[in-house]
Design a protein around this motif. Sequence first.
Motif, PDB file in Angstrom:
ATOM      1  N   GLU A  79       0.771  -1.265   0.125  1.00 51.63           N
ATOM      2  CA  GLU A  79       0.300  -0.126  -0.122  1.00 51.63           C
ATOM      3  C   GLU A  79       0.758   1.568  -0.046  1.00 51.63           C
ATOM      4  OE1 GLU A  79      -3.350   0.218   2.628  1.00 51.63           O
ATOM      5  OE2 GLU A  79      -3.673  -1.774   1.960  1.00 51.63           O
ATOM      6  N   ALA A  80       1.773   1.095   1.290  1.00 50.70           N
ATOM      7  CA  ALA A  80       3.034   2.377   0.757  1.00 50.70           C
ATOM      8  C   ALA A  80       3.207   2.800  -0.808  1.00 50.70           C
ATOM      9  CB  ALA A  80       3.969   2.690   2.010  1.00 50.70           C
ATOM     10  N   TYR A  81       3.924   1.373  -1.129  1.00 49.45           N
ATOM     11  CA  TYR A  81       4.706   1.894  -2.647  1.00 49.45           C
ATOM     12  C   TYR A  81       2.901   2.576  -3.525  1.00 49.45           C
ATOM     13  CZ  TYR A  81       8.530  -1.137  -1.886  1.00 49.45           C
ATOM     14  OH  TYR A  81       9.150  -1.891  -1.099  1.00 49.45           O
ATOM     15  N   ALA A  82       2.025   1.861  -3.461  1.00 48.34           N
ATOM     16  CA  ALA A  82       1.171   2.603  -4.323  1.00 48.34           C
ATOM     17  C   ALA A  82       0.966   4.319  -4.117  1.00 48.34           C
ATOM     18  CB  ALA A  82      -0.170   1.525  -4.393  1.00 48.34           C
ATOM     19  N   VAL A  83       0.782   4.821  -2.620  1.00 49.42           N
ATOM     20  CA  VAL A  83       0.554   5.944  -2.271  1.00 49.42           C
ATOM     21  C   VAL A  83       1.400   6.969  -3.041  1.00 49.42           C
ATOM     22  CG1 VAL A  83       0.790   7.415  -0.744  1.00 49.42           C
ATOM     23  CG2 VAL A  83      -0.816   5.510  -0.512  1.00 49.42           C
ATOM     24  N   GLU A  84       2.420   6.128  -2.955  1.00 43.85           N
ATOM     25  CA  GLU A  84       3.974   6.686  -3.008  1.00 43.85           C
ATOM     26  C   GLU A  84       4.276   7.164  -4.278  1.00 43.85           C
ATOM     27  OE1 GLU A  84       7.517   5.002  -1.856  1.00 43.85           O
ATOM     28  OE2 GLU A  84       7.188   6.312   0.454  1.00 43.85           O
ATOM     29  N   PHE A  85       3.252   6.381  -4.943  1.00 37.54           N
ATOM     30  CA  PHE A  85       3.004   6.006  -7.301  1.00 37.54           C
ATOM     31  C   PHE A  85       2.562   6.608  -7.752  1.00 37.54           C
ATOM     32  CE2 PHE A  85       1.680   4.315 -10.365  1.00 37.54           C
ATOM     33  CZ  PHE A  85       1.945   4.036 -11.300  1.00 37.54           C
ATOM     34  N   LEU A  86       0.809   6.950  -6.789  1.00 36.14           N
ATOM     35  CA  LEU A  86       0.043   7.730  -7.439  1.00 36.14           C
ATOM     36  C   LEU A  86       0.279   9.456  -7.241  1.00 36.14           C
ATOM     37  CD1 LEU A  86      -2.772   5.596  -6.201  1.00 36.14           C
ATOM     38  CD2 LEU A  86      -1.876   5.935  -8.206  1.00 36.14           C
ATOM     39  N   GLN A  87       1.350   9.950  -6.495  1.00 36.37           N
ATOM     40  CA  GLN A  87       2.212  10.946  -6.285  1.00 36.37           C
ATOM     41  C   GLN A  87       2.751  11.777  -7.688  1.00 36.37           C
ATOM     42  OE1 GLN A  87       4.466  11.328  -2.707  1.00 36.37           O
ATOM     43  NE2 GLN A  87       2.514  11.801  -1.216  1.00 36.37           N
ATOM     44  N   GLN A  88       2.918  10.611  -8.056  1.00 41.09           N
ATOM     45  CA  GLN A  88       3.935  10.891  -8.740  1.00 41.09           C
ATOM     46  C   GLN A  88       3.189  10.565 -10.437  1.00 41.09           C
ATOM     47  OE1 GLN A  88       7.191  12.163  -8.632  1.00 41.09           O
ATOM     48  NE2 GLN A  88       7.522  11.215  -6.989  1.00 41.09           N
ATOM     49  N   TYR A  89       2.218   9.714 -10.145  1.00 43.92           N
ATOM     50  CA  TYR A  89       1.628   9.223 -10.900  1.00 43.92           C
ATOM     51  C   TYR A  89       0.076  11.147 -11.615  1.00 43.92           C
ATOM     52  CZ  TYR A  89      -2.191   7.212 -14.971  1.00 43.92           C
ATOM     53  OH  TYR A  89      -2.809   6.980 -15.624  1.00 43.92           O
ATOM     54  N   ARG A  90       0.015  11.360 -10.418  1.00 41.57           N
ATOM     55  CA  ARG A  90      -0.448  12.757 -10.781  1.00 41.57           C
ATOM     56  C   ARG A  90      -0.140  13.771 -10.910  1.00 41.57           C
ATOM     57  NH1 ARG A  90      -3.033  10.008  -6.145  1.00 41.57           N
ATOM     58  NH2 ARG A  90      -5.508   8.986  -6.617  1.00 41.57           N
TER      59      ARG A  90
END
Length: 368
Positions: free
Chosen positions: A281-292
């Motif tokens: 889940e932590a990876y997903a949160v960090e990734f989505l910051q870059q994705y947005r």
Amino acid sequence: MSKQTILLAVTGLTPQVVTETLYALYQQGDKLPAAIHILTTAEGYQRAKLTLINDGWLARFYTDHQLPQAEFSESHIHILQQADGDALHDIRSQSDNQAMADGITEWIRTFTADVDTALHVSIAGGRKTMGFYAGYALSLYGRHQDRLSHVLVAADYESHPQFYYPTPYSQVIYGNDPSRKPLDTQNAEVILADIPFVRLRHGLDQSLLNGKSSFSQSVANAQRALGPARLTIDPLRRLLIAHGKPVKLTPADLAFYLWLLQRQAEGLDAPQCPSDGAPDEAYAVEFLQQYRRITGEMGAADRTVAALQHGMSKPFFEQRKSRINKALQQTLSHAAQPYLIQAEGKRPRTRYSIKLESEQISVAPTSD
């Protein structure tokens, strides 16, 4: 299966370097070429034609040593051309020099494009600059099976207009100097010196390997590939610019790459691939910051976001890594190495990172 060998000789006014090279190969027990090609000037063409073909020196070599003849005719003697397409008569100006370099480079690129051949380039004849460009071009385009050589001939026989190879019988010629001393061609010493060269072919764009290119273009391209790694990330255009070349990525792949770099910049541990059935889940949160950063908030309802609602899965991680590395390798070939997502450590503790220092990386602004 052995490859067919082509001998490519750069000659000026001394076409006998062809027969001298053939003799040296024969003496060493090396495989003789199946075909012979010559690169030369307009006058060099006439000399090669009149001596090797009309006067029969090449056929005589094969007959004297009872060897099968290589493929060779007038069409195998190639006159280098000036920029306007006229025959190059000599190298007297900068434009002549450039035309010669481009012509030699293009012929060597063409010959090395055939995977079923091995190219042997002889730089014994012609002006020194011709030999230099032939050697340099082979360094740029040469493969592991290709060869570079120079033939060494005893001083009394070197460049002698009546000497073409050591004959298996006595034949007297006279010194090519004021002494005019008698010489027996049977006693001449001819040695083939192999010249090691660095193969830079892996640093060239596929477009330069497949299409016509000038000497200066080929050198610049190889230099760019061998230069220090520099990476620019342009989120607005969804590009990585590596070694000065744009690498187009999907928003998800670019975000994944940015995410890895961001973790490195913050001094965090390089991530591990999530385990099967255990999304992170932590990876997903960090990734989505870059994705947005790339897609904006309007991308919040797309399939990439939906795939991460329970965390970043192993298939998601591995697919991004694989797709990014493939795109880098297709665009940069071997120059891609410093930009790749690389594994370090043994399973199950393998971590993934990009081996670039912070000073090698810049990010273009996402807004004015």
